[in-house]
Design a protein around this motif. Structure first.
Motif, PDB file in Angstrom:
ATOM      1  N   TYR A 167       5.774 -24.392  -9.165  1.00 59.27           N
ATOM      2  CA  TYR A 167       4.422 -24.936  -9.240  1.00 59.27           C
ATOM      3  C   TYR A 167       3.804 -24.629 -10.612  1.00 59.27           C
ATOM      4  O   TYR A 167       3.197 -25.497 -11.244  1.00 59.27           O
ATOM      5  CB  TYR A 167       3.565 -24.333  -8.126  1.00 59.27           C
ATOM      6  N   ARG A 168       3.964 -23.419 -11.087  1.00 56.21           N
ATOM      7  CA  ARG A 168       3.392 -23.035 -12.381  1.00 56.21           C
ATOM      8  C   ARG A 168       4.075 -23.769 -13.528  1.00 56.21           C
ATOM      9  O   ARG A 168       3.430 -24.078 -14.544  1.00 56.21           O
ATOM     10  CB  ARG A 168       3.473 -21.521 -12.577  1.00 56.21           C
ATOM     11  N   ARG A 169       5.365 -24.078 -13.392  1.00 58.78           N
ATOM     12  CA  ARG A 169       6.021 -24.895 -14.412  1.00 58.78           C
ATOM     13  C   ARG A 169       5.399 -26.291 -14.444  1.00 58.78           C
ATOM     14  O   ARG A 169       5.200 -26.875 -15.511  1.00 58.78           O
ATOM     15  CB  ARG A 169       7.523 -24.994 -14.133  1.00 58.78           C
ATOM     16  N   GLY A 170       5.094 -26.805 -13.246  1.00 56.39           N
ATOM     17  CA  GLY A 170       4.427 -28.108 -13.183  1.00 56.39           C
ATOM     18  C   GLY A 170       3.053 -28.076 -13.828  1.00 56.39           C
ATOM     19  O   GLY A 170       2.658 -29.019 -14.522  1.00 56.39           O
ATOM     20  N   VAL A 171       2.320 -26.987 -13.615  1.00 55.17           N
ATOM     21  CA  VAL A 171       1.004 -26.822 -14.241  1.00 55.17           C
ATOM     22  C   VAL A 171       1.139 -26.804 -15.757  1.00 55.17           C
ATOM     23  O   VAL A 171       0.338 -27.413 -16.480  1.00 55.17           O
ATOM     24  CB  VAL A 171       0.326 -25.532 -13.740  1.00 55.17           C
ATOM     25  N   ALA A 172       2.159 -26.120 -16.255  1.00 54.09           N
ATOM     26  CA  ALA A 172       2.371 -26.045 -17.700  1.00 54.09           C
ATOM     27  C   ALA A 172       2.656 -27.434 -18.277  1.00 54.09           C
ATOM     28  O   ALA A 172       2.147 -27.793 -19.344  1.00 54.09           O
ATOM     29  CB  ALA A 172       3.522 -25.092 -18.015  1.00 54.09           C
ATOM     30  N   THR A 173       3.458 -28.213 -17.568  1.00 54.61           N
ATOM     31  CA  THR A 173       3.746 -29.573 -18.020  1.00 54.61           C
ATOM     32  C   THR A 173       2.492 -30.429 -17.987  1.00 54.61           C
ATOM     33  O   THR A 173       2.194 -31.176 -18.930  1.00 54.61           O
ATOM     34  CB  THR A 173       4.837 -30.206 -17.139  1.00 54.61           C
ATOM     35  N   PHE A 174       1.727 -30.337 -16.899  1.00 56.41           N
ATOM     36  CA  PHE A 174       0.480 -31.090 -16.769  1.00 56.41           C
ATOM     37  C   PHE A 174      -0.487 -30.718 -17.895  1.00 56.41           C
ATOM     38  O   PHE A 174      -1.193 -31.578 -18.440  1.00 56.41           O
ATOM     39  CB  PHE A 174      -0.150 -30.797 -15.409  1.00 56.41           C
ATOM     40  N   SER A 175      -0.518 -29.453 -18.256  1.00 54.60           N
ATOM     41  CA  SER A 175      -1.455 -28.970 -19.271  1.00 54.60           C
ATOM     42  C   SER A 175      -1.103 -29.441 -20.679  1.00 54.60           C
ATOM     43  O   SER A 175      -1.891 -29.240 -21.613  1.00 54.60           O
ATOM     44  CB  SER A 175      -1.528 -27.440 -19.235  1.00 54.60           C
ATOM     45  N   ARG A 234      -5.709 -22.680 -15.110  1.00 54.07           N
ATOM     46  CA  ARG A 234      -5.390 -21.435 -15.798  1.00 54.07           C
ATOM     47  C   ARG A 234      -3.883 -21.254 -15.916  1.00 54.07           C
ATOM     48  O   ARG A 234      -3.167 -21.294 -14.918  1.00 54.07           O
ATOM     49  CB  ARG A 234      -5.996 -20.253 -15.049  1.00 54.07           C
ATOM     50  N   ALA A 235      -3.419 -21.020 -17.124  1.00 48.85           N
ATOM     51  CA  ALA A 235      -1.984 -20.849 -17.344  1.00 48.85           C
ATOM     52  C   ALA A 235      -1.446 -19.608 -16.667  1.00 48.85           C
ATOM     53  O   ALA A 235      -0.290 -19.568 -16.249  1.00 48.85           O
ATOM     54  CB  ALA A 235      -1.690 -20.799 -18.845  1.00 48.85           C
TER      55      ALA A 235
END
Length: 260
Positions: A167-175, A206-207
């Protein structure tokens, strides 16, 4: 509730009184990472729009009806937005209407102002007048989080950690922003056209995956004051920081930039 009966393992949810109440009563579910954060320096993802013909200067004097959603979070944000202008939510007639219908209703004058999130915020400003950015009245507050149940918290905790890392990898890509790949992925997921997605404000996340606990507690105190909740859940009851901490090591090993 599907999470409490193990029919569902995880869900991205707005903060709601019902979830906190279930946690106070011993329900085994917790938030494990934040989602949308109302960052002051970002574009407005949540805001207040006025009906056509009503100016920000005249709004405090001429407003009578306000569109809110049925959930507590957006009522809370609207309350704080109004307080920043010396106004109080209790002074207005509240109209509950789906966000999908807000633009048309605003144009018809069904209500004088509406609090909306993207993409409905951008749509409404095509005819109405943008007034208030919610991140100014509630800076750095998250409006929801990733909620998980007993399986990912305890029985299959390793699965929960791997799930959160993904999920956090997806957030990083989205960001990374409005890249062609992100636009294509969101278009597939939402059905919105690329122009609307490109023009909309994308939410800030938030990263580090952590959560503004003081902000969540302030929201719960408001719920109690509005008699929408009997007592607030404590951070220990609604937040598990150990899973996001465990993913730091995974992300540092696989993608140093993500963990920064």
């Amino acid at each position: 509730m599907a999470l409490l009966t193990n029919k569902l393992d995880a869900a991205v949810e707005l903060f709601q009184a019902g979830y906190f109440g279930a946690m106070v009563r011993g329900g085994v579910m917790k938030f494990i990472t934040s989602t949308v954060s109302l960052t002051p320096t970002a574009c407005p993802y949540v805001g207040v729009v006025l009906r056509p013909g009503l100016s920000p200067a005249d709004a405090p004097r001429l407003m009578h009806k306000i569109r809110v959603s049925s959930d507590g979070m957006f009522r809370y944000l609207m309350s704080r937005d109004l307080e920043s202008q010396g106004l109080h939510l209790a002074s207005f007639e509240l109209v509950r209407l789906q966000a999908e219908l807000a633009e048309q209703a605003l144009t018809k004058g069904t209500f004088d102002a509406a609090i909306l999130a993207e993409p409905f915020l951008s749509r409404a400003t095509r005819s109405g007048t943008f007034w208030l950015r919610s991140q100014d009245a509630t800076p750095n507050v998250e409006i929801g989080g990733l909620l998980v149940g007993e399986r990912l918290l305890t029985r299959d905790r390793d699965v929960g950690i791997r799930f959160l890392a993904a999920y956090r990898r997806g957030v990083a890509t989205f960001s990374e922003g409005k890249t062609s790949a992100n636009l294509a992925a969101l278009q597939r997921a939402t059905g919105l056209d690329s122009t609307a997605l490109a023009n909309a404000c994308w939410p800030t996340r938030r990263a580090d995956g952590r959560m503004n606990l003081d902000g969540v507690m302030a929201y719960q105190q408001w719920l109690v004051g509005q008699k929408l909740a009997a007592t607030p859940a404590t951070p220990a009851q609604f937040w598990d920081s150990t899973l996001v901490a465990a993913t730091d090591t995974i992300l540092l090993r696989t993608s140093p930039r993500t963990a920064q």
